[in-house]
Motif scaffolding. Structure first.
Motif, mmCIF file in Angstrom:
data_model
loop_
_atom_site.group_PDB
_atom_site.id
_atom_site.type_symbol
_atom_site.label_atom_id
_atom_site.label_comp_id
_atom_site.label_asym_id
_atom_site.label_seq_id
_atom_site.Cartn_x
_atom_site.Cartn_y
_atom_site.Cartn_z
ATOM 1 N N UNK A 1 -0.828 3.061 3.377
ATOM 2 C CA UNK A 1 -1.240 2.290 2.211
ATOM 3 C C UNK A 1 -2.753 2.371 2.088
ATOM 4 N N UNK A 2 -3.216 2.617 0.880
ATOM 5 C CA UNK A 2 -4.649 2.645 0.613
ATOM 6 C C UNK A 2 -5.174 1.210 0.658
ATOM 7 N N UNK A 3 -6.025 0.916 1.627
ATOM 8 C CA UNK A 3 -6.574 -0.439 1.748
ATOM 9 C C UNK A 3 -8.029 -0.515 1.299
ATOM 10 N N UNK A 4 -8.569 0.615 0.822
ATOM 11 C CA UNK A 4 -9.958 0.612 0.356
ATOM 12 C C UNK A 4 -10.052 -0.139 -0.972
ATOM 13 N N UNK A 5 -11.018 -1.046 -1.112
ATOM 14 C CA UNK A 5 -11.181 -1.762 -2.380
ATOM 15 C C UNK A 5 -11.359 -0.797 -3.546
ATOM 16 N N UNK A 6 -10.758 -1.134 -4.664
ATOM 17 C CA UNK A 6 -10.849 -0.306 -5.865
ATOM 18 C C UNK A 6 -9.544 -0.317 -6.626
ATOM 19 N N UNK B 1 -7.224 1.832 -6.827
ATOM 20 C CA UNK B 1 -6.066 2.428 -6.151
ATOM 21 C C UNK B 1 -5.658 1.659 -4.899
ATOM 22 N N UNK B 2 -6.310 0.536 -4.639
ATOM 23 C CA UNK B 2 -5.969 -0.270 -3.472
ATOM 24 C C UNK B 2 -4.518 -0.734 -3.571
#
Length: 123
Positions: free
Chosen positions: A83-88, A90-91
């Motif tokens: 899972x993409x956990x980077x803020x933005x 696409x999080x």
């Protein structure tokens, strides 16, 4: 954390559930019996149809529940997911990784059989 836990995980992603659109005809078939469960599902589906610009409703949880109880209706493939956990923007999106599979994923549900199963349940 869940994808790396080592637990056996089964996923029915939106890519799969969006392959099955429900129509007013489907809903009429559910509610013919007037069973309380069918009527409740029909009311919910009618609400979804009312918000749809094309007269079709996507009821993701219904498809997922049917696949969870009848896994043969959507053969699974083993995939490596995270899972993409980077803020933005696409999080929270699922990321397919080029690694050994850690999750079983439903990608091609059998729409006709799922529709028939739902009709059978409500009737």
């Amino acid at each position: 954390e869940i994808f790396t836990s080592g637990m056996e995980i089964h996923v029915v992603p939106l890519d799969a559930t969006n392959q099955i659109a429900w129509s007013a005809k489907d809903i009429r078939q559910w509610t013919k019996t007037k069973a309380p469960e069918a009527m409740l599902a029909g009311d919910f589906a009618e609400m979804m149809l009312g918000m749809s610009p094309n007269g079709k409703a996507f009821i993701w949880d219904l498809v997922t529940a049917v696949v969870a109880t009848e896994p043969t209706l959507c053969p699974e493939v083993q995939s490596a997911l995270d899972v993409n956990i980077k803020p933005g923007t696409e999080q929270g999106q699922i990321i397919y990784k080029n690694e050994t599979g850690n999750v079983w994923v439903c990608l091609e549900p059998n729409a006709n059989q799922i529709r028939a199963q739902v009709k059978s349940i409500f009737n």
